[in-house]
Motif scaffolding. Structure first.
Motif, PDB file in Angstrom:
ATOM      1  N   ILE A 134       0.839  -1.283   0.020  1.00 54.18           N
ATOM      2  CA  ILE A 134       0.053  -0.046  -0.013  1.00 54.18           C
ATOM      3  C   ILE A 134       0.920   1.059   0.080  1.00 54.18           C
ATOM      4  CG2 ILE A 134      -2.029  -1.004   1.317  1.00 54.18           C
ATOM      5  CD1 ILE A 134      -1.081   0.246   3.809  1.00 54.18           C
ATOM      6  N   HIS A 135       0.282   2.425  -0.539  1.00 59.50           N
ATOM      7  CA  HIS A 135       1.087   3.630  -0.525  1.00 59.50           C
ATOM      8  C   HIS A 135       0.302   4.370   0.460  1.00 59.50           C
ATOM      9  CE1 HIS A 135       3.053   6.902  -2.986  1.00 59.50           C
ATOM     10  NE2 HIS A 135       3.454   7.093  -1.717  1.00 59.50           N
ATOM     11  N   LYS A 136       0.868   4.619   1.557  1.00 58.94           N
ATOM     12  CA  LYS A 136       0.151   5.229   2.675  1.00 58.94           C
ATOM     13  C   LYS A 136       0.184   6.745   2.557  1.00 58.94           C
ATOM     14  CE  LYS A 136       1.282   3.807   6.894  1.00 58.94           C
ATOM     15  NZ  LYS A 136      -0.195   3.283   7.149  1.00 58.94           N
ATOM     16  N   VAL A 166      -6.225  -5.662   6.424  1.00 62.41           N
ATOM     17  CA  VAL A 166      -6.080  -5.888   4.542  1.00 62.41           C
ATOM     18  C   VAL A 166      -7.353  -5.646   4.262  1.00 62.41           C
ATOM     19  CG1 VAL A 166      -5.623  -8.007   2.931  1.00 62.41           C
ATOM     20  CG2 VAL A 166      -3.980  -7.653   5.251  1.00 62.41           C
ATOM     21  N   ARG A 167      -8.535  -6.022   4.529  1.00 65.31           N
ATOM     22  CA  ARG A 167      -9.504  -5.696   4.083  1.00 65.31           C
ATOM     23  C   ARG A 167     -10.127  -4.171   3.955  1.00 65.31           C
ATOM     24  NH1 ARG A 167     -13.296  -7.424   7.707  1.00 65.31           N
ATOM     25  NH2 ARG A 167     -12.690  -9.721   6.946  1.00 65.31           N
ATOM     26  N   GLU A 168      -9.911  -3.531   5.185  1.00 61.10           N
ATOM     27  CA  GLU A 168     -10.133  -1.991   5.051  1.00 61.10           C
ATOM     28  C   GLU A 168      -9.146  -1.216   4.006  1.00 61.10           C
ATOM     29  OE1 GLU A 168     -11.610  -1.655   9.514  1.00 61.10           O
ATOM     30  OE2 GLU A 168      -9.688  -0.616   9.327  1.00 61.10           O
ATOM     31  N   THR A 181      -8.466   6.912   2.255  1.00 60.63           N
ATOM     32  CA  THR A 181      -8.337   7.481   3.966  1.00 60.63           C
ATOM     33  C   THR A 181      -7.053   7.153   4.263  1.00 60.63           C
ATOM     34  OG1 THR A 181     -10.610   6.974   4.316  1.00 60.63           O
ATOM     35  CG2 THR A 181      -9.442   7.228   6.185  1.00 60.63           C
ATOM     36  N   GLU A 182      -6.632   5.987   4.304  1.00 59.45           N
ATOM     37  CA  GLU A 182      -5.394   5.431   4.938  1.00 59.45           C
ATOM     38  C   GLU A 182      -4.142   5.345   3.607  1.00 59.45           C
ATOM     39  OE1 GLU A 182      -5.105   3.180   8.664  1.00 59.45           O
ATOM     40  OE2 GLU A 182      -6.989   2.653   7.913  1.00 59.45           O
TER      41      GLU A 182
END
Length: 158
Positions: free
Chosen positions: A36-38, A65-67, A118-119
């Motif tokens: 992921i790219h935070k 992981v789901r979120e 969001t994240e």
């Protein structure tokens, strides 16, 4: 909320909290790893996050992981524990956390990677040859390296 990761930095602020958290290494059939790219620190990372009251820690891993990516996964093993007091994370609200993270390996069950807005600003499968070109914090790269080391038979403890 923005954050700054400090690792082995003598000028890092002193920790004032510890929050159990998880990261999760998921690989696809081609051997690529899910990253992921935070948004909060503009770094690439394994998906993960903080443990909530009332959860089993493996359930935290599946939920995060789901979120963050939209994937459904199943936890398959513990890759390691990461509790180095030289790694602290400073948030703009004054909290400074000492690292306390469990890294799991998971099997991809369903779904396609997507950002949550969001994240995460991106979620995608990354080939191992691409890792050096991405901006990844050294403590996260350590987890990734441990995850892809197929010869490991016991978890990293540190």
């Amino acid at each position: 909320m923005t954050r700054i990761d400090y690792f082995d930095d003598p000028n890092a602020p002193k920790a004032n909290s510890v929050v159990p958290s998880v990261t999760v290494a998921v690989r696809n059939e081609q051997g690529q790893i899910l990253l992921i790219h935070k948004i909060d620190n503009d770094l690439w990372a394994l998906p993960g996050g903080g443990h909530d009251v009332g959860e089993r820690i493996a359930d935290t891993a599946v939920r995060e992981v789901r979120e963050e990516t939209g994937l459904e996964v199943e936890i398959t093993r513990l890759i390691g524990t990461y509790t180095d007091p030289r790694h602290v994370i400073a948030y703009d609200d004054g909290e400074v956390r000492q690292q306390f993270s469990l890294c799991y390996e998971a099997r991809w069950l369903s779904g396609n990677p997507r950002e949550d807005g969001t994240e995460t600003k991106a979620a995608r499968w990354v080939s191992l040859s691409e890792l050096d070109a991405l901006n990844i914090h050294p403590s996260m790269r350590l987890r990734i390296d441990h995850a892809v080391d197929q010869g490991r038979t016991s978890p990293h403890l540190g």
